[in-house]
Design a protein around this motif. Structure first.
Motif, short mmCIF file in Angstrom:
data_model
loop_
_atom_site.label_atom_id
_atom_site.label_comp_id
_atom_site.label_asym_id
_atom_site.label_seq_id
_atom_site.Cartn_x
_atom_site.Cartn_y
_atom_site.Cartn_z
N GLU A 1 -10.07 -3.30 6.49
CA GLU A 1 -9.36 -2.17 5.33
C GLU A 1 -9.25 -3.06 4.06
O GLU A 1 -9.09 -4.28 3.99
CB GLU A 1 -8.17 -1.87 5.98
CG GLU A 1 -6.87 -2.71 5.88
CD GLU A 1 -5.72 -2.17 6.63
OE1 GLU A 1 -5.54 -1.99 7.77
OE2 GLU A 1 -4.75 -1.97 5.86
N GLU B 1 -6.17 2.58 2.09
CA GLU B 1 -4.25 2.96 2.39
C GLU B 1 -3.89 4.08 1.69
O GLU B 1 -2.73 4.65 2.16
CB GLU B 1 -3.36 1.74 1.67
CG GLU B 1 -3.64 0.21 2.90
CD GLU B 1 -3.21 -0.78 2.21
OE1 GLU B 1 -2.20 -0.55 1.47
OE2 GLU B 1 -3.46 -1.94 2.75
N LEU C 1 -4.69 5.51 7.62
CA LEU C 1 -4.00 4.30 7.21
C LEU C 1 -2.58 4.47 6.47
O LEU C 1 -1.55 4.06 6.24
CB LEU C 1 -4.68 3.29 6.53
CG LEU C 1 -5.75 2.38 7.36
CD1 LEU C 1 -6.46 1.56 6.50
CD2 LEU C 1 -5.02 1.53 8.42
N ARG D 1 1.14 4.80 7.24
CA ARG D 1 2.12 3.64 7.22
C ARG D 1 3.35 4.08 6.20
O ARG D 1 4.45 3.64 6.09
CB ARG D 1 1.36 2.57 6.94
CG ARG D 1 0.69 1.94 8.23
CD ARG D 1 0.03 0.62 7.71
NE ARG D 1 -0.84 0.27 8.65
CZ ARG D 1 -2.00 -0.57 8.12
NH1 ARG D 1 -2.20 -0.72 7.02
NH2 ARG D 1 -2.75 -0.74 9.19
#
Ligand code: ADP
Ligand code: ASP
Ligand code: MG
Length: 415
Positions: free
Chosen positions: A243, A248, A347, A350
């Protein structure tokens, strides 16, 4: 000059014509000077046909013989591809799991690779020979043939790439790459150029069968560059990678579903320490992986305890539960095999709050009842009635991944 592992799935080698097409693709890569290990699956439908045969001759086929039987599917396609390559004038040899020596544990039907002997493959490559390896199979310490679980040829491919420190592992399949959802269910799903190992691990474990989960585990652990692409076109597919920062920001990168689910509820279990251990111990001992578990405390000192298992393990799990029922003091057992799990993965979860609430809103707007919920850092899963699974997948895809023009929701937006 690179060392490349290519893996071709069942549809890609599904007919004599397809095997010839694969041979041409391999030939053109070989002509460019690359060293090639080619892993093949059984021809499309063959593994299911063999499993059906086993069920026709035995009420409960033993796992050892079932593995000996189903491994033959990959033996056929490996030899056929080697023959097709030789016919094109390309030096090629086929190798079965025990000939390479892909050593596994003895868990028939779901064996794990322990080690791979590279010598024979390297010797072939050093002679300019294409090594065609039968996917899905290995051999245990007692020389029994084992298989790696459905979709296991992906794992053979990535594990060989790791063992050989290959420059690239190409997974050739019948879609253009990894999509934001199963393109057969969501026609406007988008192909992803890149996906992180962790998102791919979640998507695979939540039902997206484009890569077997263990292949992604290998790829992540050994940092194998994996390119998922179509064997029908030359289009670039999807790279599974470490990643990075831009990833993200994406709230939801994929929506997955899994119909292979069954639900068991123990009714009015006394609220006492040790009962869950007594219930789940034998289930784990039988090698059954329990997925979601919920338990609700109720006022009268009893509680309903619900959990899900893969549908193939349902009968075994139910008989274990029934054998514990009276000892545990439950007031009956309820079951439901018409359930499915639908999940969103990304992602960006998060760092964004409120994703779950928005997911529940979307399902409520479609009138879909949520039976169970589970979350982790980068995924939210719900269990719903199987008949609403596809509707749920499409609604969640529209809401989170690819909003239709005019929708307020935008990918990456905070809910
Ligand atoms: P192969 O025989 O090549 O191993 P599989 O049938 O095992 O192929 O896996 C490819 C299939 O996975 C596709 O045909 C597609 O229907 C399904 N699939 C499910 N989810 C996804 C996804 N997110 N992206 C791409 N394919 C998916
Ligand atoms: N032939 C096996 C299966 O159908 C393995 C694979 O295709 O990856 O599951
Ligand atoms: Mg597959």
């Amino acid at each position: 000059m690179a060392l490349i592992v290519q893996k071709y799935g069942g549809t890609s080698v599904g007919s004599v014509e397809r095997i010839r097409e694969v041979a041409k693709r391999v030939q053109s890569c070989h002509r460019q000077g690359h060293r090639l290990v080619v892993v093949v699956s059984a021809m499309a439908g063959e593994t299911n046909r063999l499993l059906d045969l086993a069920r026709k001759v035995a009420a409960r086929p033993s796992e050892r013989e079932s593995d000996a039987l189903v491994a033959s599917g990959e033996q056929v396609s490996a030899a056929l591809l080697a023959l097709a390559l030789q016919d094109l004038g390309v030096k090629a040899s086929s190798f079965l799991g025990h000939q390479v020596r892909i050593s596994t544990d003895s868990a028939f039907g779901r064996a794990r690779i322990r080690s791979i002997n590279k010598e024979r493959l390297l010797a072939a490559l050093n002679h300019g020979t294409v090594a065609v390896v039968a996917g899905f199979q290995g051999v245990d310490n007692d020389d029994n043939i084992t298989t790696l679980g459905r979709g296991g040829s992906d794992t053979t491919g990535v594990a060989l790439a790791a063992a050989l420190s290959a420059d690239l592992c190409e997974i050739y399949t019948d879609v253009d790459g990894v999509y934001t959802s199963d393109p057969r269910i969501v026609p406007h799903a988008r192909k992803l150029d890149r996906i992180s190992f962790d998102e791919m691990l979640e998507l695979s474990s939540l039902g997206a069968k484009v890569l077997q989960i263990r292949s992604v585990e290998f790829a992540k652990r050994y940092n194998v560059p994996v390119h998922v692409r179509s064997s029908f076109t030359d289009n670039q597919g999807t790279f599974v990678v470490q990643e990075d920062k831009p990833m993200e920001d994406i709230l939801v990168s994929g929506v997955a579903y899994d119909r292979d689910q069954a639900k068991i509820t123990l009714l009015r279990v006394p609220d006492r320490p040790g009962l869950a251990a007594r219930l789940f111990g034998p289930i784990a001992g039988a090698g059954i992986v329990v997925d979601m578990i919920i338990q609700n405390a109720s006022a009268d000192g009893t509680t309903d305890l619900t959990f899900t298992v893969p549908r193939g393990d349902f009968d075994k799990a139910l008989s274990l539960v029934k054998s514990q029922e009276s000892m545990i003091g439950a007031h009956g057992v309820a079951t439901d095999t018409n359930v499915a799990k639908v999940s969103i993965v990304g992602l960006g979860m998060r760092s964004h709050a409120g994703v779950a609430a928005r997911m529940f809103d979307v399902l409520a707007a479609e009138g879909i009842n949520i039976q169970m919920i589970s979350t982790s850092e980068i995924k939210i899963s719900v269990v719903v009635d199987e008949k609403y699974a596809e509707l749920a997948v499409r609604a969640l895809h529209d809401a989170f991944v690819a909003p239709r023009p005019g929708d307020e929701a935008r990918q990456g937006s905070t809910p």
